[in-house]
Scaffold this active site. Structure first.
Site, mmCIF file in Angstrom:
data_model
loop_
_atom_site.group_PDB
_atom_site.id
_atom_site.type_symbol
_atom_site.label_atom_id
_atom_site.label_comp_id
_atom_site.label_asym_id
_atom_site.label_seq_id
_atom_site.Cartn_x
_atom_site.Cartn_y
_atom_site.Cartn_z
ATOM 1 N N CYS A 95 46.044 22.568 16.149
ATOM 2 C CA CYS A 95 45.744 23.516 17.231
ATOM 3 C C CYS A 95 44.686 24.556 16.815
ATOM 4 O O CYS A 95 43.516 24.216 16.701
ATOM 5 C CB CYS A 95 47.029 24.178 17.702
ATOM 6 N N HIS A 194 52.064 20.387 17.853
ATOM 7 C CA HIS A 194 53.009 21.137 17.024
ATOM 8 C C HIS A 194 54.307 20.335 17.001
ATOM 9 O O HIS A 194 54.415 19.279 17.633
ATOM 10 C CB HIS A 194 53.280 22.510 17.653
HETATM 11 N N1 GLN Z 1 44.730 30.346 20.249
HETATM 12 C C1 GLN Z 1 44.425 28.940 20.450
HETATM 13 C C2 GLN Z 1 44.656 28.508 21.913
HETATM 14 O O1 GLN Z 1 45.398 29.162 22.606
HETATM 15 C C3 GLN Z 1 45.283 28.073 19.533
HETATM 16 C C4 GLN Z 1 46.773 28.206 19.849
HETATM 17 C C5 GLN Z 1 47.656 27.491 18.828
HETATM 18 O O2 GLN Z 1 47.340 27.361 17.634
HETATM 19 N N2 GLN Z 1 48.857 27.041 19.303
HETATM 20 O O3 GLN Z 1 44.121 27.497 22.322
#
Ligand code: GLN
Length: 241
Positions: A95, A194
């Protein structure tokens, strides 16, 4: 003298959202069960990277504000990661970490957080918060399915030279437009999954271990483990809406 893998854990205190630390735990545990030693080295802000030292890197997820810290440090202190990637070292980025291995992440406030450009991808924050369970079809693992969950508003677009990890069967994936999830270039993997992804998808975890061992020791046949519990859990996860 047995085999040993050294793991570079990127920004463990900054980029560790939704339990992504569990990926390092799973990687080490599946090595331990096979008698492979592991050593985890925290590579936080200000730490330079000696690309010769590490056999596997994990770069977890983070909210926009954490990504500002990571983006700033990457360009000053993590150039060794680019060399490692080009040399075929296995890297898993999740992510926010995935976004910052790309060229940039254009955050919600319009600021452009520069990445290392290891993956030829670009990300733009959108108004759609993409949250939920994900099921993908992929040729990375024998049963062709991987599961996880996603929570991002970044939409990632793949350029030339990178392949998606898989096709979305359930969920949003890279951008909720092209039907794909993740990216791969050499042995660098980016994903929105995740979960953490590695405990949920043991064959993908073993693939990363094999890639790390192959680079260091040559082709190694990994001893099979009893994956009944992991398989049963994944079957349930595949049914989740
Ligand atoms: N801040 C980034 C987004 O919202 C990554 C979020 C994350 O790592 N879950 O896309």
């Amino acid at each position: 003298m047995g085999m040993k893998l050294t793991i570079g854990y990127l920004y463990p205190n900054t980029m560790n959202i939704y339990g992504d630390r569990g990926n390092v735990i799973a990687f080490c545990r599946r090595c331990f069960w096979r008698g492979i030693k592991t050593d985890i080295v925290n590579l936080g802000v200000g730490e330079k990277i000696d690309p010769e030292k590490y056999d596997f890197y994990l770069f977890g997820g983070g909210q926009d504000k954490e990504q500002v810290i990571a983006s700033d440090d990457l360009k000053q202190n993590k150039q060794g990661l680019k060399k490692a990637a080009e040399n075929g070292v296995a890297i898993l980025s999740v992510c926010g970490g995935y976004q910052l291995l790309g060229h940039y992440y254009k955050a919600f406030d319009g600021s452009k957080l520069m990445g290392l450009g290891i993956l030829n991808v670009k990300t733009h924050a959108s108004n759609d918060r993409m949250i939920g369970n994900v099921l993908i079809e992929t040729d990375l693992v024998a049963d062709r399915r991987m599961v996880g969950f996603e929570n991002h508003w970044g939409k990632t677009y793949l350029g030339d030279g990178v392949e998606p990890l898989g096709k979305i069967l359930k969920g949003f994936g890279n951008n909720n437009e092209d039907g794909f999830e993740g990216a791969r270039y050499k042995n660098v993997f980016g994903t929105y999954l995740h979960g953490p992804i590695l405990p949920k998808n043991n064959d993908f975890c073993d693939l990363l271990i094999k890639l790390a061992l192959k680079k260091k020791y040559g082709d190694i046949e990994l001893r099979e483990l009893n994956n009944n519990i992991e398989g049963a859990a994944r079957k349930i996860a595949e049914e989740l809406e």
